[in-house]
Design an enzyme around this catalytic site. Structure first.
Site, PDB file in Angstrom:
ATOM      1  N   CYS A  27       0.784  -1.346  -0.123  1.00 24.16           N
ATOM      2  CA  CYS A  27       0.061  -0.063   0.021  1.00 24.16           C
ATOM      3  C   CYS A  27       0.824   1.323   0.130  1.00 24.16           C
ATOM      4  O   CYS A  27       0.275   2.213  -0.161  1.00 24.16           O
ATOM      5  CB  CYS A  27      -0.937  -0.126   1.311  1.00 24.16           C
ATOM      6  SG  CYS A  27      -2.007  -1.672   1.193  1.00 24.16           S
ATOM      7  N   HIS A  34      -2.904   7.128   2.971  1.00 25.19           N
ATOM      8  CA  HIS A  34      -3.403   6.021   2.535  1.00 25.19           C
ATOM      9  C   HIS A  34      -5.021   5.675   3.043  1.00 25.19           C
ATOM     10  O   HIS A  34      -5.287   5.661   4.006  1.00 25.19           O
ATOM     11  CB  HIS A  34      -2.634   4.831   3.067  1.00 25.19           C
ATOM     12  CG  HIS A  34      -3.103   3.380   2.634  1.00 25.19           C
ATOM     13  ND1 HIS A  34      -3.521   3.153   1.247  1.00 25.19           N
ATOM     14  CD2 HIS A  34      -3.348   2.264   3.230  1.00 25.19           C
ATOM     15  CE1 HIS A  34      -4.059   1.886   1.270  1.00 25.19           C
ATOM     16  NE2 HIS A  34      -3.575   1.193   2.283  1.00 25.19           N
ATOM     17  N   ASN A  37     -10.083  -0.221   0.246  1.00 31.00           N
ATOM     18  CA  ASN A  37      -8.491  -0.153   0.265  1.00 31.00           C
ATOM     19  C   ASN A  37      -7.972  -0.594  -0.996  1.00 31.00           C
ATOM     20  O   ASN A  37      -8.159  -1.935  -1.349  1.00 31.00           O
ATOM     21  CB  ASN A  37      -8.016  -1.092   1.441  1.00 31.00           C
ATOM     22  CG  ASN A  37      -6.553  -0.744   1.453  1.00 31.00           C
ATOM     23  OD1 ASN A  37      -5.866  -0.336   0.632  1.00 31.00           O
ATOM     24  ND2 ASN A  37      -5.975  -1.321   2.720  1.00 31.00           N
TER      25      ASN A  37
HETATM   26  N1  ACO Z   1     -18.451  -8.539   9.804  1.00 34.81           N
HETATM   27  C1  ACO Z   1     -18.955  -8.835  11.053  1.00 34.81           C
HETATM   28  N2  ACO Z   1     -17.899  -9.025  12.084  1.00 34.81           N
HETATM   29  C2  ACO Z   1     -16.523  -8.874  11.822  1.00 34.81           C
HETATM   30  C3  ACO Z   1     -16.023  -8.968  10.440  1.00 34.81           C
HETATM   31  C4  ACO Z   1     -16.931  -8.460   9.764  1.00 34.81           C
HETATM   32  N3  ACO Z   1     -16.511  -8.312   8.264  1.00 34.81           N
HETATM   33  N4  ACO Z   1     -14.794  -8.944  10.657  1.00 34.81           N
HETATM   34  C5  ACO Z   1     -14.621  -9.473  11.885  1.00 34.81           C
HETATM   35  N5  ACO Z   1     -15.733  -9.409  12.564  1.00 34.81           N
HETATM   36  C6  ACO Z   1     -15.648  -9.848  14.174  1.00 34.81           C
HETATM   37  C7  ACO Z   1     -14.554 -10.594  14.428  1.00 34.81           C
HETATM   38  O1  ACO Z   1     -14.670 -11.957  14.085  1.00 34.81           O
HETATM   39  C8  ACO Z   1     -14.406 -10.212  15.728  1.00 34.81           C
HETATM   40  O2  ACO Z   1     -15.450 -11.093  16.151  1.00 34.81           O
HETATM   41  P1  ACO Z   1     -15.147 -11.879  17.646  1.00 34.81           P
HETATM   42  O3  ACO Z   1     -15.140 -10.730  18.782  1.00 34.81           O
HETATM   43  O4  ACO Z   1     -16.411 -12.621  18.050  1.00 34.81           O
HETATM   44  O5  ACO Z   1     -13.966 -12.523  17.954  1.00 34.81           O
HETATM   45  C9  ACO Z   1     -15.122  -8.723  15.870  1.00 34.81           C
HETATM   46  O6  ACO Z   1     -15.775  -8.722  14.760  1.00 34.81           O
HETATM   47  C10 ACO Z   1     -13.879  -8.087  15.951  1.00 34.81           C
HETATM   48  O7  ACO Z   1     -14.718  -6.717  16.602  1.00 34.81           O
HETATM   49  P2  ACO Z   1     -13.900  -5.625  16.827  1.00 34.81           P
HETATM   50  O8  ACO Z   1     -12.540  -5.858  17.716  1.00 34.81           O
HETATM   51  O9  ACO Z   1     -14.779  -4.341  17.089  1.00 34.81           O
HETATM   52  O10 ACO Z   1     -13.237  -5.119  15.365  1.00 34.81           O
HETATM   53  P3  ACO Z   1     -12.228  -3.877  15.355  1.00 34.81           P
HETATM   54  O11 ACO Z   1     -13.004  -2.661  15.869  1.00 34.81           O
HETATM   55  O12 ACO Z   1     -10.775  -4.110  15.588  1.00 34.81           O
HETATM   56  O13 ACO Z   1     -12.284  -3.675  13.903  1.00 34.81           O
HETATM   57  C11 ACO Z   1     -10.782  -4.157  11.812  1.00 34.81           C
HETATM   58  C12 ACO Z   1     -11.535  -4.670  13.054  1.00 34.81           C
HETATM   59  C13 ACO Z   1     -11.975  -3.320  11.103  1.00 34.81           C
HETATM   60  C14 ACO Z   1     -10.226  -5.198  10.791  1.00 34.81           C
HETATM   61  C15 ACO Z   1      -9.847  -3.092  12.449  1.00 34.81           C
HETATM   62  O14 ACO Z   1      -8.839  -3.832  13.206  1.00 34.81           O
HETATM   63  C16 ACO Z   1      -9.057  -2.428  11.464  1.00 34.81           C
HETATM   64  O15 ACO Z   1      -9.281  -1.585  10.716  1.00 34.81           O
HETATM   65  N6  ACO Z   1      -7.697  -2.805  11.242  1.00 34.81           N
HETATM   66  C17 ACO Z   1      -6.766  -2.280  10.240  1.00 34.81           C
HETATM   67  C18 ACO Z   1      -7.078  -3.231   8.970  1.00 34.81           C
HETATM   68  C19 ACO Z   1      -6.776  -2.631   7.825  1.00 34.81           C
HETATM   69  O16 ACO Z   1      -7.064  -1.477   7.408  1.00 34.81           O
HETATM   70  N7  ACO Z   1      -6.064  -3.472   7.067  1.00 34.81           N
HETATM   71  C20 ACO Z   1      -5.811  -2.899   5.684  1.00 34.81           C
HETATM   72  C21 ACO Z   1      -4.540  -3.400   5.165  1.00 34.81           C
HETATM   73  S1  ACO Z   1      -3.478  -2.761   6.243  1.00 34.81           S
HETATM   74  C22 ACO Z   1      -3.213  -1.129   5.034  1.00 34.81           C
HETATM   75  O17 ACO Z   1      -3.345  -0.905   4.128  1.00 34.81           O
HETATM   76  C23 ACO Z   1      -1.993  -0.499   5.709  1.00 34.81           C
END
Ligand code: ACO
Length: 319
Positions: free
Chosen positions: A113, A246, A276
């Protein structure tokens, strides 16, 4: 003194749109969960016969048109991509042929990215050295190729797209400075741990991610890289007209802007409409905001990228 300046921008997305509601039918997720955690409403997905260089070509043609440049004038093509058309030749060479260019150098760079910031920095050095007169810098991805559509943790986050800029010599910046970083120790929190061997995929050729760890790391280094660009140029965030981080998700963008004390009214956010798009996200956001009139000629823009590797970097530019 020779500087480089962006003289044209362009972007492209595939026609097919996959909304959050569409995703509800594929994995156990909801529009509400995706919007509230990421700010993403929809993403574009390539057609079956569409490859990264097709998106790159359309973005490049728009950038060349905006710059008033004929393709034959281009003497350097850099494509930042994680999703090349083929193992080789490079997507840049394929793009070069599609554009009808037969001169100069063409190569891909891989910084996930952060790819566009890396590519912009490399092209800037070529222009400032006087060895290149017209560079085409493209971030292009068919990132949906790398998704496991059964993994709700990752498949809701990404989309396909391309953004391009034309870079030419100028007597004033242009590009004020670029700042690149990498730390390969963090492979465990974000990777596609697969490859091709003996005609078959080995390992796991889909995105693996520790979302929470990525979130924290991204905010930390986006802030660091942004402050580095400000310090190098002896300016503060008040002197920056627009911040383009980004476009991974709105919460990372908002958290970074808050740490930099940058009001969201001066942050370009386009992730809602395309998710993304990895290396394409920054040049797409730049092009979208230029074309809708938010960014105006003469304004200073701070670009900041972060991606797998981990890689991160920034660029202070003036349009
Ligand atoms: N729909 C519903 N539930 C989901 C989904 C989904 N698509 N994905 C995950 N969950 C669940 C998980 O299984 C977990 O469930 P559990 O608690 O029963 O185990 C729960 O949601 C996690 O919820 P939160 O902890 O509230 O999620 P969080 O607020 O941490 O958000 C996220 C998760 C969006 C992935 C966040 O951590 C994030 O934005 N991380 C950055 C990831 C990113 O942007 N990556 C891109 C690539 S990196 C880059 O470009 C630099």
């Amino acid at each position: 003194m020779i500087y480089s300046k962006i003289t044209g921008t362009g972007s492209d997305v595939p026609e097919k749109i996959l909304t959050n509601v569409d995703l509800e039918k594929i994995v156990d997720t909801s529009d509400d969960w995706i919007r509230s955690r990421t700010g993403i409403c929809q993403r574009h997905v390539r057609a079956e016969d569409e490859v990264t260089s097709d998106l790159a070509l359309r973005a490049a043609q728009r950038a060349l048109h905006a710059a008033g440049i004929a393709a034959e004038q281009v003497d350097l093509i850099i494509v930042a991509t994680t999703t090349p058309d083929m193992v080789f030749p490079s997507t840049a060479c394929i793009l070069q042929a599609k554009l009808g260019v037969t001169q100069g150098a063409a190569f891909d760079i891989q910084a996930v990215c952060t790819g566009f910031v890396y590519a912009l920095s490399i092209a800037d050095q070529f222009i400032r050295s006087g060895s290149v007169k017209c560079a085409l810098v493209v971030g292009a991805e068919t990132f949906t190729n790398l998704l496991d559509w059964n993994d709700r943790n990752t498949c809701v986050l990404f989309g396909d797209g391309a953004g391009a800029v034309v870079l030419q010599p100028a007597s004033e910046p242009g590009i004020y400075s670029t700042h690149l970083h990498a730390d390969g120790r963090h492979v465990d929190i974000l990777s596609v741990p697969g490859s091709i061997s003996a005609g078959a995929a080995v390992g796991s050729p889909t995105v693996q991610m520790d979302g929470g760890a990525v979130f924290k790391f991204a905010v930390k280094v986006l802030k660091q890289a942004s402050l580095e660009a400000l310090a190098t140029n002896h300016i503060s965030m008040d002197d920056v007209d627009w911040f383009i981080p980004h476009q991974a998700n709105v919460r990372i963008i908002e958290a970074t802007a808050a740490k930099l004390k940058m009001p969201m009214s001066r942050v370009i956010v386009t992730v809602a409409n395309h998710g993304n798009t990895s290396a394409a996200s920054i040049p797409m956001a730049l092009d979208i905001a230029l074309r809708d009139g938010r960014i105006k000629p003469g304004q200073k823009i701070l670009l900041a990228g972060v991606g797998g590797g981990f890689t991160w970097g920034s660029a202070l530019i003036q349009m």
